[in-house]
Design a protein around this motif. Structure first.
Motif, PDB file in Angstrom:
ATOM      1  N   SER A  13       0.944  -1.367   0.031  1.00 60.91           N
ATOM      2  CA  SER A  13      -0.231  -0.189   0.081  1.00 60.91           C
ATOM      3  C   SER A  13       1.052   1.340  -0.143  1.00 60.91           C
ATOM      4  O   SER A  13       0.678   2.017  -0.332  1.00 60.91           O
ATOM      5  N   ARG A  36      -3.882  -3.985   2.928  1.00 55.90           N
ATOM      6  CA  ARG A  36      -5.420  -4.383   3.604  1.00 55.90           C
ATOM      7  C   ARG A  36      -6.247  -3.974   3.776  1.00 55.90           C
ATOM      8  O   ARG A  36      -7.378  -4.141   4.085  1.00 55.90           O
ATOM      9  N   LEU A  54      -5.312  -8.290   1.998  1.00 53.47           N
ATOM     10  CA  LEU A  54      -5.038  -9.777   3.000  1.00 53.47           C
ATOM     11  C   LEU A  54      -3.838  -8.972   4.663  1.00 53.47           C
ATOM     12  O   LEU A  54      -3.614  -7.844   4.114  1.00 53.47           O
ATOM     13  N   ILE A  56      -2.139  -9.065   7.501  1.00 51.83           N
ATOM     14  CA  ILE A  56      -1.204 -10.226   7.661  1.00 51.83           C
ATOM     15  C   ILE A  56      -1.526 -10.930   8.478  1.00 51.83           C
ATOM     16  O   ILE A  56      -0.839 -12.084   9.018  1.00 51.83           O
ATOM     17  N   ASN A  80       7.041  -8.414   2.636  1.00 46.03           N
ATOM     18  CA  ASN A  80       7.738  -7.021   3.150  1.00 46.03           C
ATOM     19  C   ASN A  80       6.908  -5.693   4.141  1.00 46.03           C
ATOM     20  O   ASN A  80       7.749  -5.607   5.047  1.00 46.03           O
ATOM     21  N   GLY A  82       4.887  -4.841   7.701  1.00 42.98           N
ATOM     22  CA  GLY A  82       5.385  -4.837   9.181  1.00 42.98           C
ATOM     23  C   GLY A  82       5.484  -4.005   9.405  1.00 42.98           C
ATOM     24  O   GLY A  82       5.031  -3.337   9.623  1.00 42.98           O
ATOM     25  N   SER A 130      13.205  -8.421   6.408  1.00 44.77           N
ATOM     26  CA  SER A 130      13.449  -8.296   8.060  1.00 44.77           C
ATOM     27  C   SER A 130      13.928  -7.073   8.627  1.00 44.77           C
ATOM     28  O   SER A 130      13.769  -5.844   8.179  1.00 44.77           O
ATOM     29  N   TYR A 147      10.784  -4.080  18.381  1.00 48.45           N
ATOM     30  CA  TYR A 147      10.997  -4.370  17.073  1.00 48.45           C
ATOM     31  C   TYR A 147      12.466  -5.415  17.365  1.00 48.45           C
ATOM     32  O   TYR A 147      12.042  -5.977  16.289  1.00 48.45           O
ATOM     33  N   HIS A 176      17.402  -6.710   4.840  1.00 49.59           N
ATOM     34  CA  HIS A 176      17.640  -6.502   5.247  1.00 49.59           C
ATOM     35  C   HIS A 176      17.250  -5.258   4.004  1.00 49.59           C
ATOM     36  O   HIS A 176      18.568  -4.513   3.487  1.00 49.59           O
ATOM     37  N   GLY A 178      18.039  -1.094   4.356  1.00 46.79           N
ATOM     38  CA  GLY A 178      19.017  -0.473   4.691  1.00 46.79           C
ATOM     39  C   GLY A 178      17.071   0.749   5.052  1.00 46.79           C
ATOM     40  O   GLY A 178      16.506   0.208   5.422  1.00 46.79           O
ATOM     41  N   TRP A 179      18.296   1.796   5.474  1.00 47.07           N
ATOM     42  CA  TRP A 179      17.041   2.810   6.359  1.00 47.07           C
ATOM     43  C   TRP A 179      16.881   3.909   5.646  1.00 47.07           C
ATOM     44  O   TRP A 179      17.166   4.283   4.976  1.00 47.07           O
ATOM     45  N   VAL A 180      14.862   3.518   5.483  1.00 46.12           N
ATOM     46  CA  VAL A 180      14.643   3.997   3.893  1.00 46.12           C
ATOM     47  C   VAL A 180      13.790   5.004   4.362  1.00 46.12           C
ATOM     48  O   VAL A 180      12.940   5.041   5.478  1.00 46.12           O
TER      49      VAL A 180
HETATM   50  N1  LIG Z   1      12.484   2.397   6.476  1.00 50.53           N
HETATM   51  C1  LIG Z   1      13.519   1.569   7.086  1.00 50.53           C
HETATM   52  O1  LIG Z   1      13.669   2.349   7.400  1.00 50.53           O
HETATM   53  C2  LIG Z   1      12.892   0.297   7.495  1.00 50.53           C
HETATM   54  C3  LIG Z   1      13.942  -0.110   7.787  1.00 50.53           C
HETATM   55  C4  LIG Z   1      14.364  -1.936   8.104  1.00 50.53           C
HETATM   56  C5  LIG Z   1      13.324  -2.466   7.309  1.00 50.53           C
HETATM   57  N2  LIG Z   1      12.192  -2.165   7.482  1.00 50.53           N
HETATM   58  C6  LIG Z   1      11.136  -2.908   6.823  1.00 50.53           C
HETATM   59  O2  LIG Z   1      10.846  -3.344   6.053  1.00 50.53           O
HETATM   60  C7  LIG Z   1       9.338  -3.093   5.671  1.00 50.53           C
HETATM   61  C8  LIG Z   1       8.811  -2.446   4.687  1.00 50.53           C
HETATM   62  O3  LIG Z   1       8.512  -0.993   5.216  1.00 50.53           O
HETATM   63  P1  LIG Z   1       8.586   0.490   5.470  1.00 50.53           P
HETATM   64  O4  LIG Z   1       9.145   1.161   5.821  1.00 50.53           O
HETATM   65  O5  LIG Z   1       7.437   0.126   4.234  1.00 50.53           O
HETATM   66  O6  LIG Z   1       7.043   0.694   6.554  1.00 50.53           O
HETATM   67  P2  LIG Z   1       5.888   1.400   5.724  1.00 50.53           P
HETATM   68  O7  LIG Z   1       5.644   2.722   5.413  1.00 50.53           O
HETATM   69  O8  LIG Z   1       5.269   1.542   7.539  1.00 50.53           O
HETATM   70  O9  LIG Z   1       4.587   0.473   5.708  1.00 50.53           O
HETATM   71  C9  LIG Z   1       4.803  -0.525   6.202  1.00 50.53           C
HETATM   72  C10 LIG Z   1       4.036  -1.903   5.496  1.00 50.53           C
HETATM   73  O10 LIG Z   1       3.157  -2.858   5.953  1.00 50.53           O
HETATM   74  C11 LIG Z   1       2.151  -3.001   5.110  1.00 50.53           C
HETATM   75  N3  LIG Z   1       1.440  -3.536   6.760  1.00 50.53           N
HETATM   76  C12 LIG Z   1       1.526  -3.206   8.458  1.00 50.53           C
HETATM   77  N4  LIG Z   1       0.960  -3.837   9.061  1.00 50.53           N
HETATM   78  C13 LIG Z   1      -0.435  -4.723   8.049  1.00 50.53           C
HETATM   79  C14 LIG Z   1      -1.421  -5.755   8.181  1.00 50.53           C
HETATM   80  N5  LIG Z   1      -1.686  -5.680   9.562  1.00 50.53           N
HETATM   81  N6  LIG Z   1      -1.632  -6.173   7.483  1.00 50.53           N
HETATM   82  C15 LIG Z   1      -1.652  -6.358   6.092  1.00 50.53           C
HETATM   83  N7  LIG Z   1      -0.113  -4.883   5.678  1.00 50.53           N
HETATM   84  C16 LIG Z   1       0.707  -4.275   7.072  1.00 50.53           C
HETATM   85  C17 LIG Z   1       1.414  -1.574   5.659  1.00 50.53           C
HETATM   86  O11 LIG Z   1       0.519  -1.809   5.152  1.00 50.53           O
HETATM   87  P3  LIG Z   1      -0.336  -0.487   5.682  1.00 50.53           P
HETATM   88  O12 LIG Z   1      -0.840   1.124   4.625  1.00 50.53           O
HETATM   89  O13 LIG Z   1      -2.268  -0.745   4.989  1.00 50.53           O
HETATM   90  O14 LIG Z   1      -0.567   0.344   6.994  1.00 50.53           O
HETATM   91  C18 LIG Z   1       2.511  -1.336   4.493  1.00 50.53           C
HETATM   92  O15 LIG Z   1       1.792  -1.336   3.432  1.00 50.53           O
HETATM   93  C19 LIG Z   1       8.858  -3.553   7.241  1.00 50.53           C
HETATM   94  O16 LIG Z   1       8.251  -5.157   7.228  1.00 50.53           O
HETATM   95  C20 LIG Z   1      10.401  -2.946   7.721  1.00 50.53           C
HETATM   96  O17 LIG Z   1      10.073  -3.574   9.156  1.00 50.53           O
HETATM   97  C21 LIG Z   1      12.042  -0.938   6.954  1.00 50.53           C
END
Ligand SMILES: NC(=O)c1ccc[n+]([C@@H]2O[C@H](COP(=O)([O-])OP(=O)(O)OC[C@H]3O[C@@H](n4cnc5c(N)ncnc54)[C@H](OP(=O)(O)O)[C@@H]3O)[C@@H](O)[C@H]2O)c1
Length: 225
Positions: A13, A36, A54, A56, A80, A82, A130, A147, A176, A178-180
């Motif tokens: 999303s 979702r 979905l 999750i 992805n 989380g 992860s 986390y 991983h 990256g820090w994004v």
């Molecule tokens: N950003 C970083 O620096 C970073 C670093 C290390 C790891 N990560 C990992 O990378 C992945 C993506 O992170 P992001 O930065 O893109 O995060 P984000 O912008 O917060 O997006 C999170 C995504 O997960 C979905 N999600 C969360 N809970 C859900 C649920 N119950 N059912 C379905 N979808 C769900 C969200 O959907 P909704 O829009 O519906 O909430 C959204 O699409 C995560 O696993 C995160 O832990 C991120």
């Protein structure tokens, strides 16, 4: 000529998952993407993705999703979705612990037996997103302890997926991103979401059977567990 890959992105999303779906469509892949919430389908459908609903954290959603992907052969599947977990210091409330673990660990445990065989059928790659924050070997801070614990645990799920689905032809890794700069990573993060997704795609393309059960960074570097 190689046939365009079929790709699944779980959690598309917004953030990294949305960008992965966009980039894979841009290179001609057939993309299955999950969201979702109603209202989040339209942008992905406009890109040409097939969208599945979905949440999750819901067992009945996983059951329905299993039916929708039962006949697919997935060259690439990226788990992805989380959550970042509680942002306060100190032990988590039970509610916050349950929400974080259910989203980041239990969901991957539900995903693997559904998606793993679909990836093995294509001799493809299953990527569980992860975080470096889940690495125990690389750990230098105890902030965001819930986390961190959830991502350490999902690394264990990725390894188990590799043991089960690797011998059947899948390459399963933890990754991983990256820090994004996303809602989760915040505005001060190192990487633009497009650069993270480009790195992830390149790393996934470069995976070989010997990489099954390993942990990588988005830039292809090996990570410590
Ligand atoms: N950003 C970083 O620096 C970073 C670093 C290390 C790891 N990560 C990992 O990378 C992945 C993506 O992170 P992001 O930065 O893109 O995060 P984000 O912008 O917060 O997006 C999170 C995504 O997960 C979905 N999600 C969360 N809970 C859900 C649920 N119950 N059912 C379905 N979808 C769900 C969200 O959907 P909704 O829009 O519906 O909430 C959204 O699409 C995560 O696993 C995160 O832990 C991120």
């Amino acid at each position: 000529m190689r046939k365009p890959p079929t790709v699944l992105v779980i959690g598309a999303s917004r953030g990294i998952g949305h960008e992965l779906a966009r980039q894979y469509r841009d290179v001609g892949a057939t993309v299955h993407a999950t969201v979702r919430k109603s209202g989040d389908e339209a942008a992905l459908q406009t890109m040409g993705c097939t969208v599945h609903r979905l949440d999750i954290t819901r067992g009945d959603d996983w059951d329905a999703f299993a039916g929708s992907v039962a006949s697919l052969e997935l060259d690439i599947a990226i788990h992805n979705a989380g959550v970042g977990g509680p942002r306060y210091d100190g032990p988590p409330t039970l509610e916050d612990f349950d929400e974080t673990m259910r989203s980041n660990v239990w969901a991957a445990m539900r995903m693997a037996p559904i998606v793993g065989p679909r990836v093995a059928a294509a001799r493809g790659r299953l990527v569980i997103v992860s975080s470096r924050m889940g690495s125990i070997g690389a750990r230098e801070s105890a902030a965001f302890t819930t986390y961190r614990a959830s991502k350490a645990a999902v690394n264990s799920v990725a390894k188990d997926a590799a043991i089960v689905h690797g011998p059947r032809g899948a390459i399963c890794v933890a990754l991983h991103p990256g820090w994004v700069r996303t809602d989760m990573g915040g505005a001060g993060a190192d990487l633009d979401v497009a650069d993270s997704a480009r790195g992830i795609r390149k790393t996934v393309d470069g995976l070989a059977s010997g990489d099954n059960g390993c942990f990588f960074s988005y830039d292809g570097a090996a990570m410590r567990w």
